[in-house]
Write an enzyme that holds these catalytic residues in place. Structure first.
Site, PDB file in Angstrom:
ATOM      1  N   SER A 127      -6.912 -28.592  25.623  1.00 33.03           N
ATOM      2  CA  SER A 127      -6.394 -27.236  25.471  1.00 33.03           C
ATOM      3  C   SER A 127      -4.880 -27.272  25.365  1.00 33.03           C
ATOM      4  CB  SER A 127      -6.797 -26.433  26.711  1.00 33.03           C
ATOM      5  OG  SER A 127      -6.054 -25.248  26.774  1.00 33.03           O
ATOM      6  N   TYR A 152      -7.394 -25.275  36.219  1.00 26.60           N
ATOM      7  CA  TYR A 152      -8.138 -25.487  34.967  1.00 26.60           C
ATOM      8  C   TYR A 152      -7.321 -26.369  34.022  1.00 26.60           C
ATOM      9  CZ  TYR A 152      -9.499 -24.658  30.160  1.00 26.60           C
ATOM     10  OH  TYR A 152      -9.824 -24.849  28.841  1.00 26.60           O
ATOM     11  N   LYS A 156      -7.771 -30.450  32.626  1.00 25.48           N
ATOM     12  CA  LYS A 156      -7.741 -30.950  31.241  1.00 25.48           C
ATOM     13  C   LYS A 156      -6.722 -32.087  31.117  1.00 25.48           C
ATOM     14  CE  LYS A 156     -10.751 -28.232  29.285  1.00 25.48           C
ATOM     15  NZ  LYS A 156     -12.035 -28.770  28.823  1.00 25.48           N
TER      16      LYS A 156
HETATM   17  P1  NAD Z   1     -18.379 -22.016  27.377  1.00 24.57           P
HETATM   18  O1  NAD Z   1     -18.341 -21.725  28.829  1.00 24.57           O
HETATM   19  O2  NAD Z   1     -18.957 -21.001  26.463  1.00 24.57           O
HETATM   20  O3  NAD Z   1     -19.168 -23.391  27.122  1.00 24.57           O
HETATM   21  C1  NAD Z   1     -19.144 -24.449  28.064  1.00 24.57           C
HETATM   22  C2  NAD Z   1     -20.588 -24.907  28.235  1.00 24.57           C
HETATM   23  O4  NAD Z   1     -20.615 -26.009  29.167  1.00 24.57           O
HETATM   24  C3  NAD Z   1     -21.494 -23.824  28.809  1.00 24.57           C
HETATM   25  O5  NAD Z   1     -22.672 -23.751  28.023  1.00 24.57           O
HETATM   26  C4  NAD Z   1     -21.810 -24.293  30.231  1.00 24.57           C
HETATM   27  O6  NAD Z   1     -23.086 -23.883  30.661  1.00 24.57           O
HETATM   28  C5  NAD Z   1     -21.696 -25.802  30.072  1.00 24.57           C
HETATM   29  N1  NAD Z   1     -21.357 -26.542  31.297  1.00 24.57           N
HETATM   30  C6  NAD Z   1     -20.329 -26.302  32.135  1.00 24.57           C
HETATM   31  N2  NAD Z   1     -20.327 -27.226  33.120  1.00 24.57           N
HETATM   32  C7  NAD Z   1     -21.379 -28.052  32.887  1.00 24.57           C
HETATM   33  C8  NAD Z   1     -21.901 -29.186  33.556  1.00 24.57           C
HETATM   34  N3  NAD Z   1     -21.351 -29.658  34.684  1.00 24.57           N
HETATM   35  N4  NAD Z   1     -22.986 -29.806  33.051  1.00 24.57           N
HETATM   36  C9  NAD Z   1     -23.579 -29.342  31.919  1.00 24.57           C
HETATM   37  N5  NAD Z   1     -23.118 -28.265  31.243  1.00 24.57           N
HETATM   38  C10 NAD Z   1     -22.034 -27.635  31.723  1.00 24.57           C
HETATM   39  O7  NAD Z   1     -16.894 -22.396  26.920  1.00 24.57           O
HETATM   40  P2  NAD Z   1     -16.291 -22.612  25.456  1.00 24.57           P
HETATM   41  O8  NAD Z   1     -15.345 -21.514  25.185  1.00 24.57           O
HETATM   42  O9  NAD Z   1     -17.377 -22.909  24.496  1.00 24.57           O
HETATM   43  O10 NAD Z   1     -15.417 -23.915  25.731  1.00 24.57           O
HETATM   44  C11 NAD Z   1     -15.894 -25.214  25.443  1.00 24.57           C
HETATM   45  C12 NAD Z   1     -14.847 -26.217  25.889  1.00 24.57           C
HETATM   46  O11 NAD Z   1     -13.619 -25.949  25.207  1.00 24.57           O
HETATM   47  C13 NAD Z   1     -14.532 -26.178  27.382  1.00 24.57           C
HETATM   48  O12 NAD Z   1     -14.337 -27.494  27.840  1.00 24.57           O
HETATM   49  C14 NAD Z   1     -13.242 -25.394  27.420  1.00 24.57           C
HETATM   50  O13 NAD Z   1     -12.462 -25.731  28.559  1.00 24.57           O
HETATM   51  C15 NAD Z   1     -12.570 -25.839  26.144  1.00 24.57           C
HETATM   52  N6  NAD Z   1     -11.570 -24.872  25.667  1.00 24.57           N
HETATM   53  C16 NAD Z   1     -11.949 -23.569  25.433  1.00 24.57           C
HETATM   54  C17 NAD Z   1     -11.004 -22.636  25.028  1.00 24.57           C
HETATM   55  C18 NAD Z   1     -11.384 -21.196  24.817  1.00 24.57           C
HETATM   56  O14 NAD Z   1     -10.492 -20.354  24.790  1.00 24.57           O
HETATM   57  N7  NAD Z   1     -12.665 -20.865  24.619  1.00 24.57           N
HETATM   58  C19 NAD Z   1      -9.665 -23.029  24.825  1.00 24.57           C
HETATM   59  C20 NAD Z   1      -9.315 -24.361  25.045  1.00 24.57           C
HETATM   60  C21 NAD Z   1     -10.291 -25.271  25.455  1.00 24.57           C
HETATM   61  N1  UFG Z   2      -3.767 -10.262  27.182  1.00 20.35           N
HETATM   62  C1  UFG Z   2      -3.608  -8.909  27.392  1.00 20.35           C
HETATM   63  N2  UFG Z   2      -4.626  -8.232  27.989  1.00 20.35           N
HETATM   64  C2  UFG Z   2      -5.798  -8.826  28.359  1.00 20.35           C
HETATM   65  C3  UFG Z   2      -5.951 -10.218  28.148  1.00 20.35           C
HETATM   66  C4  UFG Z   2      -4.903 -10.912  27.557  1.00 20.35           C
HETATM   67  O1  UFG Z   2      -2.571  -8.357  27.059  1.00 20.35           O
HETATM   68  O2  UFG Z   2      -6.678  -8.150  28.915  1.00 20.35           O
HETATM   69  C5  UFG Z   2      -2.675 -11.006  26.518  1.00 20.35           C
HETATM   70  C6  UFG Z   2      -2.109 -12.135  27.336  1.00 20.35           C
HETATM   71  O3  UFG Z   2      -1.085 -11.680  28.178  1.00 20.35           O
HETATM   72  C7  UFG Z   2      -1.622 -13.088  26.245  1.00 20.35           C
HETATM   73  C8  UFG Z   2      -2.628 -12.885  25.100  1.00 20.35           C
HETATM   74  O4  UFG Z   2      -3.225 -11.610  25.354  1.00 20.35           O
HETATM   75  O5  UFG Z   2      -0.351 -12.696  25.793  1.00 20.35           O
HETATM   76  C9  UFG Z   2      -3.722 -13.935  25.057  1.00 20.35           C
HETATM   77  O6  UFG Z   2      -4.337 -14.049  26.342  1.00 20.35           O
HETATM   78  P1  UFG Z   2      -5.734 -14.786  26.565  1.00 20.35           P
HETATM   79  O7  UFG Z   2      -6.106 -14.628  28.002  1.00 20.35           O
HETATM   80  O8  UFG Z   2      -6.714 -14.332  25.550  1.00 20.35           O
HETATM   81  O9  UFG Z   2      -5.403 -16.300  26.214  1.00 20.35           O
HETATM   82  P2  UFG Z   2      -4.336 -17.309  26.866  1.00 20.35           P
HETATM   83  O10 UFG Z   2      -3.373 -17.662  25.779  1.00 20.35           O
HETATM   84  O11 UFG Z   2      -3.792 -16.801  28.120  1.00 20.35           O
HETATM   85  O12 UFG Z   2      -5.247 -18.559  27.244  1.00 20.35           O
HETATM   86  C10 UFG Z   2      -6.254 -19.080  26.382  1.00 20.35           C
HETATM   87  C11 UFG Z   2      -7.408 -19.594  27.236  1.00 20.35           C
HETATM   88  C12 UFG Z   2      -7.007 -20.801  28.000  1.00 20.35           C
HETATM   89  C13 UFG Z   2      -6.423 -21.816  27.100  1.00 20.35           C
HETATM   90  C14 UFG Z   2      -5.275 -21.236  26.336  1.00 20.35           C
HETATM   91  C15 UFG Z   2      -4.707 -22.217  25.361  1.00 20.35           C
HETATM   92  O13 UFG Z   2      -7.833 -18.613  28.142  1.00 20.35           O
HETATM   93  O14 UFG Z   2      -8.158 -21.369  28.575  1.00 20.35           O
HETATM   94  O15 UFG Z   2      -5.727 -20.095  25.610  1.00 20.35           O
HETATM   95  O16 UFG Z   2      -5.737 -22.804  24.648  1.00 20.35           O
HETATM   96  F1  UFG Z   2      -5.989 -22.859  27.825  1.00 20.35           F
END
Ligand code: NAD
Ligand code: UFG
Length: 349
Positions: A127, A152, A156
């Site tokens: 991330s 979190y 990572k």
């Molecule tokens: P998500 O929660 O939808 O998917 C994660 C999946 O992993 C879920 O299906 C959950 O049930 C499964 N899981 C969690 N822990 C587990 C375990 N111990 N064993 C087996 N399964 C397990 O999340 P996502 O948005 O699809 O994210 C996928 C990956 O990408 C994550 O590692 C997340 O940290 C990373 N990531 C997501 C974002 C975002 O904004 N969505 C940004 C940066 C990184």
């Molecule tokens: N925001 C609002 N109102 C809300 C939610 C968010 O104004 O209810 C704003 C935040 O302040 C920020 C922007 O919208 O300026 C984006 O916020 P998000 O929470 O959607 O995303 P972040 O950039 O904070 O974080 C996301 C994921 C993290 C990840 C990161 C970088 O939540 O897990 O992107 O990948 F690490």
């Protein structure tokens, strides 16, 4: 030729389910391991509907060594796409043990079993949060990564370190079959598959901007709180690099191919996956209003602690080495989010 089989951890989740579609459509076989702690098996039923293909779902936790051993014994796995993890920033601050247990220990068990079975190709979901709060708004991979501000993000960064150490150990021991690992640092994923059948289905009230705005648009939530209106940005609200989930998973397929490119000789390397362009919260709201024809009720409130004003990716390395860049624009992202949200107002429930 038999298809290469990919183990997708966390494949029932938001990004993992889109990765399953892309892998199946590209001709790979797919085995998913997921404990459904943040997802439903229905997402994978819909993956089958979209692709007309089947996959194997193993209901197990990646911390369960015996379950993983059984998977690797039964299936000849070519590479692992490792999505499984907990991802809520705020929750990680109050439940740090749970986050380190699940994300860091889970990855240790997974890599241990992979090593035992000599499966050493991995694409890891990292991330942009690993960059912490650098002095620049454009993040490139050569920035230091020791600044994550919450458990979190730290989990990572720790996993990235562990994976780099595995690779270093191979150099020290002159391993004949070394690890080949790509760390993909996602910026802000949004959007959904064009079919509207799979998408993001957060539990409870969303923490992130896009699912929140779309639930306001569909009438499930009354009003969006915009966290901060006095940032030094284009309009005072936070700026992020939003990336369509379908573009994001194409980046994973490009990474998988890059592992086989001997000219790149990848051992353990990080790549940003982002568009290289930021949008403010107000620009996202305006795009939702334009696409949905609805008025988004919002109010500017205090800044959220831990937020930075602005960031976006330098996506140049992924273009040069993975031959990947984003293809979809903001309207595509909002249209696809909206199709998913309006067809499934309660997600998979
Ligand atoms: P998500 O929660 O939808 O998917 C994660 C999946 O992993 C879920 O299906 C959950 O049930 C499964 N899981 C969690 N822990 C587990 C375990 N111990 N064993 C087996 N399964 C397990 O999340 P996502 O948005 O699809 O994210 C996928 C990956 O990408 C994550 O590692 C997340 O940290 C990373 N990531 C997501 C974002 C975002 O904004 N969505 C940004 C940066 C990184
Ligand atoms: N925001 C609002 N109102 C809300 C939610 C968010 O104004 O209810 C704003 C935040 O302040 C920020 C922007 O919208 O300026 C984006 O916020 P998000 O929470 O959607 O995303 P972040 O950039 O904070 O974080 C996301 C994921 C993290 C990840 C990161 C970088 O939540 O897990 O992107 O990948 F690490």
């Amino acid at each position: 030729m038999t298809a290469q089989k990919i183990l997708v951890t966390g494949g029932a989740g938001y990004i993992g389910s889109h990765a399953c579609v892309a892998l199946l459509e590209a001709g790979y076989d797919v085995v998913v391991v997921d404990n459904l702690s943040n997802s439903r098996a229905e997402s994978l039923a819909r993956v089958k509907t979209i692709t007309g293909k089947t996959l194997t779902l193993v209901l197990a936790d990646i911390r369960d060594k015996q379950a993983l051993t059984e998977i690797f014994s039964e299936h000849k796995i070519y590479a692992v796409m490792h999505f499984a993890g907990l991802k809520a920033v705020g929750e990680s601050c109050v439940q740090p043990i749970r986050y380190y247990q699940n994300n860091v220990y889970g990855t240790l068990v997974l890599t241990e079993v992979m090593q035992e079975f000599a499966v050493k190709k991995m694409i890891f979901s990292s991330s942009a949060t690993v960059y912490g709060e650098p002095d620049t708004v454009k993040y490139s991979e050569d920035l230091p990564v020791f600044g994550a501000t919450n458990p979190y993000g730290k989990s990572k960064a720790m996993i990235e370190d562990i994976l780099r150490d595995l690779s270093t150990a191979d150099v020290l021991t002159k391993a004949s079959h070394p690890w080949e690992i790509i760390l993909l640092r996602y910026f802000n994923p949004m959007g959904a598959h064009q079919s509207g059948l799979i998408g993001e289905d957060p539990n409870g009230i969303p923490n992130n901007l896009v699912p929140y705005v779309s639930q306001v648009a569909v009438g499930k939530l009354a009003q969006l709180s915009v966290f901060g209106g006095d940032y030094p940005t284009i309009d005072g609200t936070g700026v992020r690099d939003y990336i369509h989930v379908v573009d994001l998973v194409k980046g994973h397929l490009a990474a998988l191919k890059a592992l086989d490119d001997s000219s790149l000789n990848i051992r353990c390397k990080a790549y940003n996956l982002g568009a290289g362009k930021g949008y403010s919260v107000l620009q996202i709201i305006a795009a939702f209003e334009r696409v949905t024809g609805k008025t988004i009720n919002y109010k500017i409130v205090e800044r959220r602690s831990g937020d930075v004003a602005e960031n976006y990716a330098d996506p140049g390395l992924a273009l040069r080495e993975l031959n990947w860049k984003t293809e979809k624009n903001l309207d595509d992202m909002v249209e696809d989010t909206w199709r998913w949200q309006s067809q499934n107002p309660n997600g998979y429930h």
